[in-house]
Design an enzyme around this catalytic site. Structure first.
Site, PDB file in Angstrom:
ATOM      1  N   GLY A   1      43.317  47.828  39.853  1.00 55.71           N
ATOM      2  CA  GLY A   1      43.775  49.554  38.904  1.00 55.71           C
ATOM      3  C   GLY A   1      45.424  49.469  38.550  1.00 55.71           C
ATOM      4  N   HIS A   2      46.169  48.956  39.201  1.00 59.86           N
ATOM      5  CA  HIS A   2      47.543  48.409  39.111  1.00 59.86           C
ATOM      6  C   HIS A   2      47.878  47.759  37.976  1.00 59.86           C
ATOM      7  CE1 HIS A   2      48.172  49.201  43.677  1.00 59.86           C
ATOM      8  NE2 HIS A   2      48.762  49.912  42.976  1.00 59.86           N
TER       9      HIS A   2
ATOM     10  N   LEU B   1      39.262  51.080  43.261  1.00 62.51           N
ATOM     11  CA  LEU B   1      40.119  50.916  43.966  1.00 62.51           C
ATOM     12  C   LEU B   1      41.844  51.101  45.016  1.00 62.51           C
ATOM     13  CD1 LEU B   1      40.567  48.061  40.919  1.00 62.51           C
ATOM     14  CD2 LEU B   1      38.867  48.314  42.916  1.00 62.51           C
TER      15      LEU B   1
END
Lengths: 278, 278
Positions: free
Chosen positions: B32-33, B181
């Protein structure tokens, strides 16, 4: 000198402006403001002066609606002083959703001294200055020591929120008889104007006494309060505080400030003097 | 890739960095990051990722001390993703006076949804992001829709305080079974991990029902809550709100978001789905 009224035009100008020194004002400019401008010019870059009477920092019953607005005269003075840009947004530019939902919240000092008598004032000041900083993106910004508590709130905000701006304190401009220059002096009658320097004289007397070794802070401030009240003033406060964080002064403190606020007729006047002891 | 630990070095780097896209994180990076980083890279300028577990946004009894810290692995991922600078300050850099005296105060939305269960959380988020913005001075900043309320608080702050920054929302990354996530997924046991997608399935069911014309918001959210509670979840909230300002949804609203937060064993999971009705 350019007069810019919108955020988008100011941002466009800013892109190529280089080093910018900023003087936020509410207009009705006097020599105290021009001293801030001179300090800004001395930095060598461009100078932006904002003129905006900020509703967020006025309380119920205060003088927001009647605050003197003298835009044309102000611009003439600023042009003569070599200012590059006057930023003059209207209320809808800075508060397009009417309510300012997000605020910069100062710590407890905002409720002491002037804040005790003007609830929400320093929240309003911190918030609008934060907005103006984000719009102008200055390298440095000038603030007068006349509004000492405001200067400390802004310095604290800049340090604590890591704003990339140098806050430059500028000494208080005074009339020949000592009265601190202020837009609100315009509210004084002729008789009140003659009486008004008593505020400065009392602060000076406290400063002299501190320098002579006196440490009875209560006696000093009560003497000043009594003198003012005996001459028709309604005193909000006379206090001796530490100059760095405006905490209540202790006998061993070396760096002090004597602050006062009092009403003479209609207007509320404030003043202060720094005192450095050896 | 440079790792920078101090504000002064970051500021020095910033002077000549040109266009900067910024991804603030608390580390323990997942895909996700990395989607945020990819979006930042797509801007074409430099990319700064901050890694800072911010004590100001954790409440009493929350997981500040145990929040997973995986700095070396994070850096390896960020280097592979083409990041220019990792900003990794310690707590004393961002909070040198221990107490953060000046705060950015969001409006009442901070006390609803997740804010109701995490008092002070969004004040802490707004304040640290404001500080990071003032340090990094990015042109744009990426925020995941996974933390939808956070995204709205940051967007609101940027608009309301006139910050010269574009806030870029990025879609939530999900596992194949739909689970959003999150670093906190690492707290899940194997059995809980198998159960966890139920949160997403319930949000999806509400979305489908809304798209099919259902407007009984209470029935929809109570059905989801009951399903979760019947499977061992402790539900903080399931709500349908307006997507723009997170106000309670009204039957005529077209742009909605369904949000939920619930605990499954130890960790508290959050998720949401936007719903646009024709």
């Amino acid at each position: 000198m350019q007069i810019i009224q919108t955020i988008s035009k100011l941002r466009a100008w800013r892109k190529t402006a280089g080093y910018v020194a900023f003087v936020p004002t509410m207009g009705n400019l006097h020599d105290g403001h021009l001293a801030l401008v001179a300090e800004a010019r001395a930095r060598g870059g461009r100078v932006v002066v904002s003129i905006f009477v900020n509703p967020l920092q006025f309380g119920q019953g205060e003088d927001y609606l009647t605050y003197p607005r003298t835009f044309e005269e102000d611009c003439a003075k600023l042009e003569a002083a070599g200012v590059d840009v006057v930023f003059h947004p209207d209320v809808a530019q800075l508060y397009p959703r009417v309510e300012q939902a997000y605020k910069v919240e100062p710590p407890a000092i905002q409720d002491e001294l002037c804040g005790k008598f003007r609830p929400g004032h320093f929240r309003g000041v911190a918030t609008v200055v934060s907005k103006l900083f984000n719009i102008v993106q200055p390298d440095c910004a000038m603030f007068g020591k006349k509004d000492y508590q405001q200067l400390k709130v802004i310095s604290g905000m800049v340090a604590d929120l890591d704003m990339p701006i140098e806050v430059v304190p500028v000494d208080t401009g005074r009339a020949a008889d000592g009265l601190a220059l202020s837009s609100r002096n315009g509210y004084l009658t002729e008789g009140e104007r003659a009486e008004a320097p008593r505020l400065y004289r009392n602060l000076s007397a406290i400063k002299a006494a501190l320098e002579a070794g006196e440490r009875d802070f209560v006696k000093l401030t009560e003497t000043a309060r009594a003198d003012l009240e005996n001459h028709g003033w309604r005193v909000d406060y006379v206090e001796i505080r530490s100059a760095d964080r405006l905490e209540h002064a202790r006998p061993g403190d070396r760096s002090l400030v004597v602050l006062a606020a009092a009403r003479l007729g209609r207007p509320r006047l404030i003043d202060n003097l720094e005192v450095t002891l050896n």
